[in-house]
Design a protein around this motif. Structure first.
Motif, PDB file in Angstrom:
ATOM      1  N   TYR A 139       0.807  -1.220   0.000  1.00 28.04           N
ATOM      2  CA  TYR A 139       0.000   0.000   0.000  1.00 28.04           C
ATOM      3  C   TYR A 139       0.841   1.272   0.000  1.00 28.04           C
ATOM      4  O   TYR A 139       0.390   2.337   0.414  1.00 28.04           O
ATOM      5  CB  TYR A 139      -0.952  -0.012   1.201  1.00 28.04           C
ATOM      6  N   ASP A 329      -5.864  -2.374   8.314  1.00 25.65           N
ATOM      7  CA  ASP A 329      -6.631  -1.474   7.460  1.00 25.65           C
ATOM      8  C   ASP A 329      -6.997  -0.194   8.206  1.00 25.65           C
ATOM      9  O   ASP A 329      -6.958   0.913   7.641  1.00 25.65           O
ATOM     10  CB  ASP A 329      -7.905  -2.165   6.965  1.00 25.65           C
ATOM     11  N   ASP A 330      -7.357  -0.354   9.463  1.00 30.55           N
ATOM     12  CA  ASP A 330      -7.744   0.807  10.277  1.00 30.55           C
ATOM     13  C   ASP A 330      -6.561   1.747  10.484  1.00 30.55           C
ATOM     14  O   ASP A 330      -6.674   2.959  10.295  1.00 30.55           O
ATOM     15  CB  ASP A 330      -8.284   0.322  11.626  1.00 30.55           C
ATOM     16  N   ARG A 332      -3.943   1.949   8.637  1.00 26.91           N
ATOM     17  CA  ARG A 332      -3.533   2.511   7.354  1.00 26.91           C
ATOM     18  C   ARG A 332      -4.348   3.759   7.019  1.00 26.91           C
ATOM     19  O   ARG A 332      -3.817   4.718   6.443  1.00 26.91           O
ATOM     20  CB  ARG A 332      -3.665   1.451   6.241  1.00 26.91           C
ATOM     21  N   ARG A 333      -5.614   3.773   7.372  1.00 23.75           N
ATOM     22  CA  ARG A 333      -6.415   4.985   7.164  1.00 23.75           C
ATOM     23  C   ARG A 333      -5.827   6.157   7.953  1.00 23.75           C
ATOM     24  O   ARG A 333      -5.773   7.294   7.453  1.00 23.75           O
ATOM     25  CB  ARG A 333      -7.876   4.744   7.573  1.00 23.75           C
ATOM     26  N   ASP A 336      -2.518   7.043   6.197  1.00 30.04           N
ATOM     27  CA  ASP A 336      -2.820   7.670   4.911  1.00 30.04           C
ATOM     28  C   ASP A 336      -3.200   9.140   5.096  1.00 30.04           C
ATOM     29  O   ASP A 336      -2.824  10.007   4.307  1.00 30.04           O
ATOM     30  CB  ASP A 336      -3.959   6.946   4.198  1.00 30.04           C
ATOM     31  N   HIS A 337      -3.951   9.396   6.152  1.00 27.94           N
ATOM     32  CA  HIS A 337      -4.414  10.768   6.397  1.00 27.94           C
ATOM     33  C   HIS A 337      -3.256  11.683   6.769  1.00 27.94           C
ATOM     34  O   HIS A 337      -3.143  12.799   6.239  1.00 27.94           O
ATOM     35  CB  HIS A 337      -5.475  10.767   7.497  1.00 27.94           C
ATOM     36  N   ASN A 344      -9.739  11.032   3.900  1.00 20.88           N
ATOM     37  CA  ASN A 344     -10.491   9.768   3.933  1.00 20.88           C
ATOM     38  C   ASN A 344     -11.489   9.687   5.087  1.00 20.88           C
ATOM     39  O   ASN A 344     -11.996   8.613   5.401  1.00 20.88           O
ATOM     40  CB  ASN A 344      -9.521   8.582   4.006  1.00 20.88           C
ATOM     41  N   TRP A 346     -10.853  10.089   8.220  1.00 18.53           N
ATOM     42  CA  TRP A 346     -10.302   9.517   9.457  1.00 18.53           C
ATOM     43  C   TRP A 346     -10.690  10.318  10.688  1.00 18.53           C
ATOM     44  O   TRP A 346     -10.970   9.745  11.755  1.00 18.53           O
ATOM     45  CB  TRP A 346      -8.779   9.417   9.380  1.00 18.53           C
ATOM     46  N   THR A 349     -13.422   9.281  12.975  1.00 22.54           N
ATOM     47  CA  THR A 349     -13.307   8.039  13.747  1.00 22.54           C
ATOM     48  C   THR A 349     -13.483   8.346  15.232  1.00 22.54           C
ATOM     49  O   THR A 349     -12.903   9.314  15.741  1.00 22.54           O
ATOM     50  CB  THR A 349     -11.920   7.403  13.532  1.00 22.54           C
TER      51      THR A 349
END
Length: 604
Positions: A139, A329-330, A332-333, A336-337, A344, A346, A349
């Motif tokens: 990723y 996955d969580d 990575r969000r 990523d942000h 995304n 985030w 959350t």
């Protein structure tokens, strides 16, 4: 300055403390061996399998091995960079480790799959307590696993956390950010010590540290490992950890320092990072069930000054939790942000996501909150009554007492108190057993407490921490003879605590009724036969209690309850924590000796 190190080398002074060192375990003793130093690139092809039963690599991955990194004092340490072949500049996940980036027993013997985690969910390229390159490189991230100062072929002496370690990680981050394979954005990730060092790194404020993800990493070495409750315990640190680290120079002698610095002073406070001034975004993971990290991971989150911080509290084990796909996955969000600038969502959350642990049930509940503690609570007081071994919501008018053999290791050598639960309720946060205690011999007492619950038929209720070993551990529970403790670590029954009575002095500013915070600076011996009041704090939990169940509190002179203390050492499995206990201890209840259990109960 007088040379008093146990290795005969000069002393180093940090914050007024003379640091002791001992010789490192030589590289040639590592099994499997630490590979020779060689700067090269190794290619791992898409579709290859790199461990028995492991997943096939989804992409081509290249590893740039033994990259030299120069620190501010000229010391050179070495790292391996894992990245997708063909990538140029990517954000980098730094893993700063004492466990060896290649070779060594931790990488060989303590793989996540040993806990029952599915082998086909990881690639076999992951290092001990580290993220899997097969996932993260796919990723668009690179992973740089660095042998910290004094480990492997990295130069210098190894320091255990503290200011020096924080500076070293600062310099490592700034080096990585300046390389042509990095976007200039660096984050950190990893379990346990790989999480602990992130607190120190964030406190050092490197300009290019974009985010941290400490996954169950304590923040207070004195209070949570080597001297929890003021009771010295070097077995885990010296044998299970340092015993399997390898280098070419010297290691900081933490337990030697404990002998010379038995109280909290500048040496120990240097190892508590200044989290209040940390501003970097943080994804913090804790569990209610960990025997080492729970308390100060949660306090670390509370202390963090960052406005961008999130907490997830689970009920399993850190290794499997780190590699579970939905958790990757969580995270990575989050990365990523903050590292790629991706919008995304985030930030929507929930700030805190936490398990509501129903010990004995097949499944637990999960809830969300805006902060930790996660809910409003009120303190429930249960008064101990030694005359009948109960805890009650009403104080006992008459004095009574219960005593136990303070030096016996038998499970029955405890004072036990039970409370029949009359309504459903939920404990949330730390607890406190405020006890009146005395001894008939000596001037001190080492005290241990364990809280657990039984079902309506009197059967002890257990929670299995390793989901992949559920069937095996349930069978072990069923086959364990009555009166024998089950192994600690894989099985959780409830929170516990310990305290050396001479260290009962409270820090009034930091203590609350359910969370005593000891100073560990002013020992106060006890007098035989004279009761003293002691706040014996139990670590935080979230535990559901149901009508008809029974809550049990045990007090003893050793780790008590139906589950043994997490084994101190694989090399010394029968090692017992030494205590100062002599003779018999007495718990005084009722009348002027109102011993109580203080519990934070979620408000209806």
């Amino acid at each position: 300055m007088t040379d008093t190190t146990n290795s005969g080398a000069p002393l180093l002074d940090i914050n007024g403390s003379d640091i002791l060192f001992k010789p490192a375990n030589p590289l040639n003793q590592a099994k499997p061996p630490i590979p020779p130093l060689e700067t090269r690139t190794v290619l791992y092809r898409e579709g290859s399998v790199n461990a028995k039963g492991a997943m096939r690599l989804p992409i081509d991955i290249e590893c740039l091995e033994d990259i030299p990194i120069e620190l501010r004092d000229g010391t050179v340490i070495y790292g391996d960079l894992w990245r997708r072949q063909g990538d140029t500049r990517t954000p980098v996940i730094l893993v700063y480790s004492p466990y060896s980036k290649r070779g060594g027993p931790f990488n060989a013997n303590y793989d996540v799959t040993s806990t029952g985690f599915p082998k086909n969910q990881v690639s076999g390229l992951q290092r001990f307590e580290s993220p899997d390159p097969a996932y993260w490189c796919r990723y668009g991230y690179a992973i740089c696993v660095v042998d910290e100062r004094g480990i492997g072929h990295s130069g210098g002496d190894m320091y255990f956390m503290g200011t020096q370690a924080g500076r070293d990680v600062h310099d490592t981050i700034e080096y990585i950010a300046s390389q042509d394979w990095c976007t200039g954005k660096v984050c950190m990730m990893g379990n346990s010590q790989l999480a602990m060092i992130q607190w120190a790194a964030a406190a050092a404020k490197p300009a290019h540290l974009a985010a941290i993800a400490p996954w169950e990493g304590l923040t207070d070495e004195y209070r949570d490992v080597v001297c929890r409750g003021g009771i010295p315990n070097g077995t885990f640190h010296d044998i299970d950890i340092v015993g399997f680290l390898y280098g070419q120079s010297r290691f900081e002698d933490v337990t030697g320092m404990l002998e010379q610095h038995p109280l909290v002073d500048d040496y120990w406070t240097d190892k508590i990072p200044d989290l209040e001034h940390v501003t970097v975004p943080a994804y913090v993971v804790a569990s209610w069930t960990h025997p080492i990290h729970t308390r100060s991971t949660l306090s670390g989150f509370k202390r963090l000054g960052s406005k961008d911080k999130w907490l997830r509290i689970h009920d399993t084990h850190e290794w499997g939790d780190l590699d579970t796909r939905e958790n990757c996955d969580d995270l990575r969000r989050f990365f990523d942000h903050y590292l790629k600038g991706i919008d995304n969502g985030w930030e929507q959350t929930p700030r805190v996501r936490y398990s509501r642990l129903d010990v004995g049930a097949k499944h637990n509940l999960f809830s969300t909150s805006d902060d930790y503690p996660c809910v409003r609570t009120e303190t429930m007081t249960l008064h101990l009554n030694a005359s009948n071994g109960t805890m009650n919501e009403q104080k006992a008018a008459l004095e009574s007492s219960a005593e136990y053999d303070a030096v016996s290791r038998d499970m029955s050598a405890v004072a036990r108190f039970e409370y029949r639960i009359s309504r459903d309720m939920e404990i949330h946060g730390p607890l406190n057993a405020r006890l009146w205690m005395s001894t008939d011999a000596g001037d001190d007492m080492d005290l241990f407490a364990q809280l657990y619950k039984k079902d309506a038929k009197g059967k002890v209720l257990y929670h299995v921490v390793f989901p992949g070993l559920e069937k095996k551990l349930r069978m072990m529970i069923a086959l364990t003879p009555k009166g024998k403790q089950l192994p600690g670590g894989p099985i959780y029954v409830g929170p516990n605590g310990r305290l050396r009575a001479s260290h009962r002095e409270l820090d009034a500013k930091r203590s609350t009724p359910t969370e005593p915070y000891m100073t560990y600076t002013n020992p106060q011996p006890v007098t035989p036969f004279v009761p003293v009041q002691i706040d014996l704090g139990l670590w935080p939990t979230d535990m559901l209690l149901h009508e008809g169940e029974t809550l049990v509190l045990e007090i003893g002179g050793h780790a008590c309850g139906p589950v043994a203390e997490a084994r101190a050492s694989d090399e010394a499995p029968d090692a017992q924590l030494p205590t100062v206990n002599q003779g018999r201890h007495t718990v005084h209840t009722g009348g002027v000796y109102d011993s109580v259990l203080l519990m934070p109960i979620v408000k209806p």
